[in-house]
Structures are given as C-alpha cells and as structure tokens.
Motif scaffolding. Structure first.
Motif, PDB file in Angstrom:
ATOM      1  N   ALA A 187       5.878   8.052  -0.138  1.00  0.00           N
ATOM      2  CA  ALA A 187       5.339   7.182  -1.186  1.00  0.00           C
ATOM      3  C   ALA A 187       4.214   7.900  -1.909  1.00  0.00           C
ATOM      4  CB  ALA A 187       4.821   5.877  -0.596  1.00  0.00           C
ATOM      5  N   ALA A 188       4.116   7.633  -3.196  1.00  0.00           N
ATOM      6  CA  ALA A 188       3.010   8.160  -4.004  1.00  0.00           C
ATOM      7  C   ALA A 188       2.771   7.190  -5.152  1.00  0.00           C
ATOM      8  CB  ALA A 188       3.346   9.552  -4.543  1.00  0.00           C
ATOM      9  N   GLY A 189       1.531   7.039  -5.537  1.00  0.00           N
ATOM     10  CA  GLY A 189       1.185   6.130  -6.615  1.00  0.00           C
ATOM     11  C   GLY A 189       1.051   6.857  -7.942  1.00  0.00           C
ATOM     12  N   GLY A 190       1.339   6.137  -9.013  1.00  0.00           N
ATOM     13  CA  GLY A 190       1.200   6.721 -10.346  1.00  0.00           C
ATOM     14  C   GLY A 190       1.498   5.699 -11.411  1.00  0.00           C
ATOM     15  N   ILE A 191       1.731   6.169 -12.617  1.00  0.00           N
ATOM     16  CA  ILE A 191       2.060   5.270 -13.721  1.00  0.00           C
ATOM     17  C   ILE A 191       3.373   5.690 -14.375  1.00  0.00           C
ATOM     18  CG2 ILE A 191      -0.363   4.705 -14.217  1.00  0.00           C
ATOM     19  CD1 ILE A 191       0.022   6.586 -16.762  1.00  0.00           C
ATOM     20  N   SER A 242      -3.270  -0.963  -4.912  1.00  0.00           N
ATOM     21  CA  SER A 242      -2.105  -1.124  -4.034  1.00  0.00           C
ATOM     22  C   SER A 242      -2.145  -0.062  -2.938  1.00  0.00           C
ATOM     23  CB  SER A 242      -0.814  -0.984  -4.837  1.00  0.00           C
ATOM     24  OG  SER A 242      -0.747  -1.929  -5.867  1.00  0.00           O
ATOM     25  N   HIS A 243      -1.389  -0.311  -1.876  1.00  0.00           N
ATOM     26  CA  HIS A 243      -1.470   0.597  -0.708  1.00  0.00           C
ATOM     27  C   HIS A 243      -1.124   2.030  -1.056  1.00  0.00           C
ATOM     28  CE1 HIS A 243       2.858   1.229   0.109  1.00  0.00           C
ATOM     29  NE2 HIS A 243       3.023   0.017  -0.353  1.00  0.00           N
ATOM     30  N   PHE A 244      -0.230   2.249  -2.039  1.00  0.00           N
ATOM     31  CA  PHE A 244       0.138   3.621  -2.358  1.00  0.00           C
ATOM     32  C   PHE A 244      -0.864   4.294  -3.286  1.00  0.00           C
ATOM     33  CE2 PHE A 244       1.630   1.816  -6.241  1.00  0.00           C
ATOM     34  CZ  PHE A 244       2.352   0.689  -5.892  1.00  0.00           C
ATOM     35  N   PHE A 245      -1.842   3.544  -3.818  1.00  0.00           N
ATOM     36  CA  PHE A 245      -2.939   4.179  -4.540  1.00  0.00           C
ATOM     37  C   PHE A 245      -4.127   4.401  -3.621  1.00  0.00           C
ATOM     38  CE2 PHE A 245      -1.117   3.877  -8.727  1.00  0.00           C
ATOM     39  CZ  PHE A 245      -1.785   4.870  -9.412  1.00  0.00           C
ATOM     40  N   GLY A 246      -4.492   3.390  -2.866  1.00  0.00           N
ATOM     41  CA  GLY A 246      -5.596   3.534  -1.919  1.00  0.00           C
ATOM     42  C   GLY A 246      -5.178   4.266  -0.667  1.00  0.00           C
ATOM     43  N   ASN A 247      -3.852   4.455  -0.505  1.00  0.00           N
ATOM     44  CA  ASN A 247      -3.296   5.039   0.725  1.00  0.00           C
ATOM     45  C   ASN A 247      -3.746   4.263   1.959  1.00  0.00           C
ATOM     46  OD1 ASN A 247      -1.437   7.040   0.096  1.00  0.00           O
ATOM     47  ND2 ASN A 247      -3.039   8.558  -0.316  1.00  0.00           N
ATOM     48  N   TYR A 248      -3.725   2.933   1.806  1.00  0.00           N
ATOM     49  CA  TYR A 248      -4.043   2.074   2.943  1.00  0.00           C
ATOM     50  C   TYR A 248      -2.804   1.885   3.807  1.00  0.00           C
ATOM     51  CZ  TYR A 248      -7.553   0.688  -0.559  1.00  0.00           C
ATOM     52  OH  TYR A 248      -8.524   0.694  -1.520  1.00  0.00           O
ATOM     53  N   ASP A 249      -2.984   1.857   5.105  1.00  0.00           N
ATOM     54  CA  ASP A 249      -1.929   1.476   6.034  1.00  0.00           C
ATOM     55  C   ASP A 249      -2.393   0.199   6.729  1.00  0.00           C
ATOM     56  OD1 ASP A 249      -0.112   1.114   8.095  1.00  0.00           O
ATOM     57  OD2 ASP A 249       0.134   3.265   8.449  1.00  0.00           O
ATOM     58  N   PHE A 250      -1.756  -0.912   6.367  1.00  0.00           N
ATOM     59  CA  PHE A 250      -2.141  -2.208   6.910  1.00  0.00           C
ATOM     60  C   PHE A 250      -1.483  -2.503   8.253  1.00  0.00           C
ATOM     61  CE2 PHE A 250      -3.360  -2.735   2.484  1.00  0.00           C
ATOM     62  CZ  PHE A 250      -4.534  -3.466   2.582  1.00  0.00           C
ATOM     63  N   LEU A 251      -0.859  -1.504   8.828  1.00  0.00           N
ATOM     64  CA  LEU A 251      -0.323  -1.602  10.192  1.00  0.00           C
ATOM     65  C   LEU A 251       0.794  -2.636  10.304  1.00  0.00           C
ATOM     66  CD1 LEU A 251      -3.723  -1.385  12.112  1.00  0.00           C
ATOM     67  CD2 LEU A 251      -2.283   0.466  11.278  1.00  0.00           C
ATOM     68  N   GLY A 252       1.618  -2.691   9.278  1.00  0.00           N
ATOM     69  CA  GLY A 252       2.824  -3.504   9.380  1.00  0.00           C
ATOM     70  C   GLY A 252       2.938  -4.652   8.417  1.00  0.00           C
ATOM     71  N   ASP A 253       1.842  -5.140   7.859  1.00  0.00           N
ATOM     72  CA  ASP A 253       1.929  -6.260   6.926  1.00  0.00           C
ATOM     73  C   ASP A 253       0.717  -6.221   6.005  1.00  0.00           C
ATOM     74  OD1 ASP A 253       2.038  -8.703   5.588  1.00  0.00           O
ATOM     75  OD2 ASP A 253       2.936  -9.737   7.289  1.00  0.00           O
ATOM     76  N   SER A 320       4.917   2.592  -7.642  1.00  0.00           N
ATOM     77  CA  SER A 320       5.138   3.514  -6.528  1.00  0.00           C
ATOM     78  C   SER A 320       6.224   4.471  -6.993  1.00  0.00           C
ATOM     79  CB  SER A 320       5.594   2.751  -5.288  1.00  0.00           C
ATOM     80  OG  SER A 320       5.839   3.637  -4.225  1.00  0.00           O
ATOM     81  N   LEU A 321       5.919   5.748  -7.012  1.00  0.00           N
ATOM     82  CA  LEU A 321       6.799   6.709  -7.672  1.00  0.00           C
ATOM     83  C   LEU A 321       7.743   7.425  -6.723  1.00  0.00           C
ATOM     84  CD1 LEU A 321       4.395   8.389 -10.255  1.00  0.00           C
ATOM     85  CD2 LEU A 321       5.928   6.428 -10.577  1.00  0.00           C
ATOM     86  N   LYS A 322       8.779   7.958  -7.302  1.00  0.00           N
ATOM     87  CA  LYS A 322       9.779   8.802  -6.660  1.00  0.00           C
ATOM     88  C   LYS A 322      10.454   9.565  -7.780  1.00  0.00           C
ATOM     89  CE  LYS A 322      13.021   4.952  -6.901  1.00  0.00           C
ATOM     90  NZ  LYS A 322      13.805   3.952  -6.139  1.00  0.00           N
ATOM     91  N   PRO A 323      11.234  10.580  -7.484  1.00  0.00           N
ATOM     92  CA  PRO A 323      11.925  11.314  -8.551  1.00  0.00           C
ATOM     93  C   PRO A 323      12.835  10.388  -9.354  1.00  0.00           C
ATOM     94  CG  PRO A 323      11.983  12.571  -6.518  1.00  0.00           C
ATOM     95  CD  PRO A 323      11.425  11.225  -6.165  1.00  0.00           C
ATOM     96  N   GLY A 324      12.684  10.433 -10.679  1.00  0.00           N
ATOM     97  CA  GLY A 324      13.547   9.647 -11.549  1.00  0.00           C
ATOM     98  C   GLY A 324      13.176   8.186 -11.693  1.00  0.00           C
ATOM     99  N   LEU A 344      -0.336  10.243  -9.300  1.00  0.00           N
ATOM    100  CA  LEU A 344      -1.793  10.315  -9.236  1.00  0.00           C
ATOM    101  C   LEU A 344      -2.341  10.296  -7.816  1.00  0.00           C
ATOM    102  CD1 LEU A 344      -2.626   7.905 -12.215  1.00  0.00           C
ATOM    103  CD2 LEU A 344      -2.684  10.405 -12.217  1.00  0.00           C
ATOM    104  N   THR A 345      -1.475  10.308  -6.818  1.00  0.00           N
ATOM    105  CA  THR A 345      -1.924  10.376  -5.428  1.00  0.00           C
ATOM    106  C   THR A 345      -1.070  11.393  -4.682  1.00  0.00           C
ATOM    107  OG1 THR A 345      -0.396   8.739  -4.483  1.00  0.00           O
ATOM    108  CG2 THR A 345      -2.388   7.886  -5.523  1.00  0.00           C
ATOM    109  N   ASN A 346      -1.505  11.748  -3.484  1.00  0.00           N
ATOM    110  CA  ASN A 346      -0.691  12.607  -2.637  1.00  0.00           C
ATOM    111  C   ASN A 346       0.403  11.783  -1.966  1.00  0.00           C
ATOM    112  OD1 ASN A 346      -2.760  11.301  -1.165  1.00  0.00           O
ATOM    113  ND2 ASN A 346      -2.515  12.704   0.542  1.00  0.00           N
ATOM    114  N   LYS A 347       1.408  12.447  -1.399  1.00  0.00           N
ATOM    115  CA  LYS A 347       2.542  11.770  -0.774  1.00  0.00           C
ATOM    116  C   LYS A 347       2.210  11.421   0.678  1.00  0.00           C
ATOM    117  CE  LYS A 347       5.382  15.148  -1.459  1.00  0.00           C
ATOM    118  NZ  LYS A 347       6.603  15.964  -1.473  1.00  0.00           N
TER     119      LYS A 347
END
Length: 522
Positions: A187-191, A242-253, A320-324, A344-347
C-alpha cells in the motif's frame, strides 16, 4: 425487481426438475451437469502468471438445488445491472445451479445501510468487508461465518491461485471470516489528478514530492480553473490522515483507536491523535480547507469521489495507489487518458492490506456452501470475473485478445468494483491501460516495508462496551478533523478528554496486551 427474480428462479427450478425427470426416464446415468461439469475456462493458477493457465477439474458439486445468491457491495447501481445479472445467471446455473442478485449500495450510505442489515439479521449471502470498514467489529457481532472449512471444501481454486499471505494476514484469532481479493499486497498513499488540466495550466507535477508541495498546485488550479475543486473529499472518502498516508497500523480494525506505525519498529500502541505525524497532517489539511482548496461540504457530502469524477468537478482526490490506479479511476469516470497519479508515501504491507478488501459470507446466508462456490469462481473463472466487473462482451466492451476497448454503452455498466471482486489478475485490460500492468503489480509488491504487526488482528470482545462508546465520540469529531473543517488545535483537548471518558485507556491497554502476546509467540 426481487419478485421478478424469484419468479425466474422458480421457473428455472421447474424446468430443471422436468429435465432431470426426462433424463432419468431416458436411462441416462451421466452425472448431473450442474454440479459435475468440467470447467475448461481459462484460470489463474498463480498470481504471478497473470491468469493465463487453464483450470482442470470441476466444481466437485452434484445434485444442487436451485438457489439465488445475493451479493452486497459498495458502489453506484448500474443502468445495465439487470442485463449483466441475466448473463451471469446463465453461467452460474450451468456451473453451480445458482442465480445472482447484485446489490450495490452507494458509498455515501454504505456504512449506515450495512450496519442496519447486520443488526436486523437481513438474509443475504455475501457482503463486502474490510479491515478499515469495521470487519473485526462485525465479526465480533456474529455477522460473518468462519470460513476455513468452507474454503477447504469449496474454495480450492482460491488456495491454488492466491498468495497465502492474504489469508494468513486476514485471520482473526487464527480463523478467516473473509476471502481477500487477489490484488496488490503493498500500500502507498498519493493523489489522482487531472493530468490534462495540469498540462493546460503549465503545472509540473513531477515536482510534487510531499503533501506540502500541493499547496502551490492547488493555488493555481483555484485561481485559473474555478470550475474545479482542487482537492475533493467527501464524508466517506480517503483523507491525508488515512492509514496509508500516516502509515498507521490499527492492528486489525481502523475503526478502533490505538495504532503503531507500519513503517517503523516501535511496537508501543498509542492513540494516533497524540503523534506528531497526525498533528502535522491534520494541521496542513485545515490550512488547505481555509484556503478553499477542499470542498466546503467535505464533512457532510455523501457524493463519493468516483461520482464527483464522473461529474467533472474534480482536479484531484486522495487514493491508496497501485500501478494503473489512475486509469482505473479514469475508465470508470469517462476520463480515459486524462488522469495521472503521484505516490507520496513509501510502500508498506500490513493486515490492513491483506484484509483491505474481502468478501464475507453472512451468518444469515441460507446456503453458505453455494456462496463459497461463487466466491471461488470469482477467483478462478475468467469469463465470470470479467463479466461481473466489466459487463458483456460486444455490448459494454469489445475484446481483442486480452485487451478491451470501449463501446457507446460502456458507461451503462462500469461499477469500478474489480478491486473488491475475486482475482484482479484475471481482469482484462483496457486499451488505455499499460499492457505491463500486472508485471508492474508484481514489482510493486516487492521491496515494501512490513509492519511489525503483520498478521495480527485485535480481538475487540473484551472491550466491546468501550468500543461502542468510543465510536460515538469518534463520529462526533473525526470526520471534521480529518477533512480540515476544524482546527485540530482547537478541539484536541476536548476530543481526547471525551475519548478517555469513553474508555480509551482501557482499549489501548487491551490492544497492547494482545499485541505483546502475539509478538511473544512469533
């Protein structure tokens, strides 16, 4: 609509019964082809081979009674939904003697309607679910069936085609309550943004490396294209927090407070509201809101970003970005070739990714076995997978090999739900997409940082009362904070006091205790 489908199902049952009687009278001892038919459809036997191999064998089911499945998922109802259902029903009747009732629910009312559906014990079969959308909480409420035995009995195609990391990372207390979509693992965050507009205004988007760099971009868009919202966010859409921008892991939910950072090594569970990353991001979002870059109704609008793209009122949205991903959004919005994306974030890889898109079988289903057979087909049957995702060949698209082209009716069935339904590696590609898209998916999945909590899912049962109380507090504050409508510094103390009064400390302590136990067992 449902009455018509029920009559059709009854008619199909009568016809099937007559056919079986005639077959028996004729002395035909061959197996019933509704359950023991060999399926020669091209299948994906490994996510690394782009779905180009052929399935051997059959469903392993015989003498099935007719059954109508219901599939509930978020998205806009489509004009040609009934036409696609009819085509699906022909295939499903042959393979598992079932028909399908597609039940899309608009994103804006998704949470409310699904929560009501679960609370009222409405009889449905398959429901979209995700870690970020209250999956663990709904499992705790008994909304979904435990699936491990069903997977072994009727989901062998899933086991053969899917990276085992998905199912392993989606377990709750060692059990699976949802079948993950086979898609990107990282997962990675972006626009996503209007590439054509940026070119028109002379904006060099390659210079955008951080969220702060968007300030100058949005200022120019606001000044020179007042018809477009520089950054569109609704009450249900992604945000910079969002979790993919802050890179938060909410541990399941993600709906339950308390997280660690996916891109770090610290295993201390904390409220994200106490972290500098959260504060910096929400402060910047508020600055964007004050400058008029974000739509004024961001905290209340139920018009989702996909619908806003279709309306042509958006310059950019958070994803949340991915190729394409840009072309996927563009195709659904009727903007093919006009969108671009910037990461805009690391994977990272966390349970939020392995369990980020799943199909669960409702505990109210009257035929869970048939529901699992259908999910298995979404993961293995190329024809069914592409039919439900893109519509009917030569009606909603034309096909040249594995490449689709639009028709004048593409917009009549364009749900944009392929990231939810089955195995994306079976998807055809549009002629506007990168032909190397699936190869790039594989590259994207490599080199990602794994969260220290990958595979851990918090059991919320011991603190369910506190979670219920916290949900009310979060609903009151979080949407407005995340969308920049209010200044975090003006409400933080009040927000945290309300959270603590609702039982925040107890929830954090329980999460930490369970997480520590998980780490000790590794």
């Amino acid at each position: 609509m449902r009455k018509t489908k029920q009559r059709a199902t009854l008619l199909a049952a009568i016809i099937l019964a007559i056919a079986m009687l005639v077959s028996a009278c004729g002395g035909n001892n061959a197996p019933n082809n509704t359950g023991n038919q060999t399926n020669n459809t091209e299948q994906n036997t490994n996510t690394q081979n782009n779905g180009q191999t052929e399935e051997e064998g059959n469903t392993g089911e015989s003498e099935l009674e007719p059954y109508q499945l219901t599939l509930v998922y978020p998205g806009s109802p489509q004009k040609d939904e009934a036409l696609v259902e009819e085509a699906l029903n022909k295939l499903l009747t042959e393979k598992i003697n079932a028909t399908i009732d597609l039940m899309p629910i608009d994103w804006g009312s998704w949470d409310e309607k699904v929560n009501l559906m679960i609370a009222s014990r409405e009889e449905v079969d398959i429901i979209f679910t995700a870690q970020w959308n209250g999956h663990a909480s709904n499992v705790g409420k008994g909304a979904f069936l435990e699936l491990d035995n069903l997977i072994q009995q009727h989901g062998q195609g899933i086991l053969e085609t899917q990276d085992p990391t998905f199912l392993e990372g989606a377990r709750i207390n060692g059990k699976n309550y949802g079948i993950p979509t086979t898609k990107e693992l990282a997962a990675a965050g972006g626009i996503i943004y209007r590439k054509d507009v940026a070119e028109e205004l002379g904006i060099d988007m390659s210079q955008v490396k951080t969220i702060k760099d968007l300030d100058a971009v949005y200022a120019k868009v606001k000044a020179e294209r007042p018809d477009l919202t520089p950054l569109y966010i609704s009450s249900t859409d992604n945000t910079f927090n969002s979790h993919f921008f802050g890179n938060y892991d909410f541990l399941g939910d993600a709906t339950i407070p308390g997280a660690i950072f996916k891109d770090g090594t610290d295993t201390t569970v904390v409220p994200i509201e106490t972290t500098e990353r959260f504060l910096e991001t929400t402060r910047l979002t508020h600055e964007f809101f004050k400058k008029g870059y974000i739509n004024a109704d961001a905290a209340t609008s139920q018009v989702s970003a996909p619908d806003a793209w279709k309306a042509g009122i958006v310059f950019s949205a958070i994803e949340s970005l991915k190729p394409g991903k840009d072309e996927e959004v563009a195709t659904t919005a009727g903007l093919s070739g006009k969108l671009g994306q910037i990461q805009l974030t690391n994977k990272t890889i966390a349970t939020s990714e392995t369990a980020g898109s799943m199909l669960g079988i409702s505990s109210t289903s009257q035929d869970p076995e048939r529901a699992m057979m259908f999910i298995n087909l979404l993961h293995t049957d190329k024809e069914i997978n592409n039919l439900i995702n893109f519509g009917i060949k030569d009606v909603h698209f034309t096909l040249n090999g594995e490449i689709m082209s639009k028709t004048d009716r593409t917009g009549d069935y364009s749900p944009g739900a392929n990231w939810m339904l089955g195995n994306q590696f079976l998807n055809y590609l549009w002629d506007t997409e990168d032909p190397q898209k699936w190869e790039k998916f594989k590259e994207f999945n490599t080199g990602a940082t794994k969260s220290p909590a990958l595979g851990f899912v918090f059991n919320s049962e011991p603190v369910k009362n506190e979670i219920g109380a916290l949900a009310n507090v979060i609903k009151q504050y979080q949407v407005a904070i995340d969308r920049g409508v209010v200044n975090i510094d003006d409400v933080l103390d009040e927000y945290m006091s309300a959270m603590k009064a609702a039982g925040l400390d107890k929830v954090i302590a329980e999460k930490q205790a369970q997480f520590d136990e998980f780490l000790a067992s590794k």
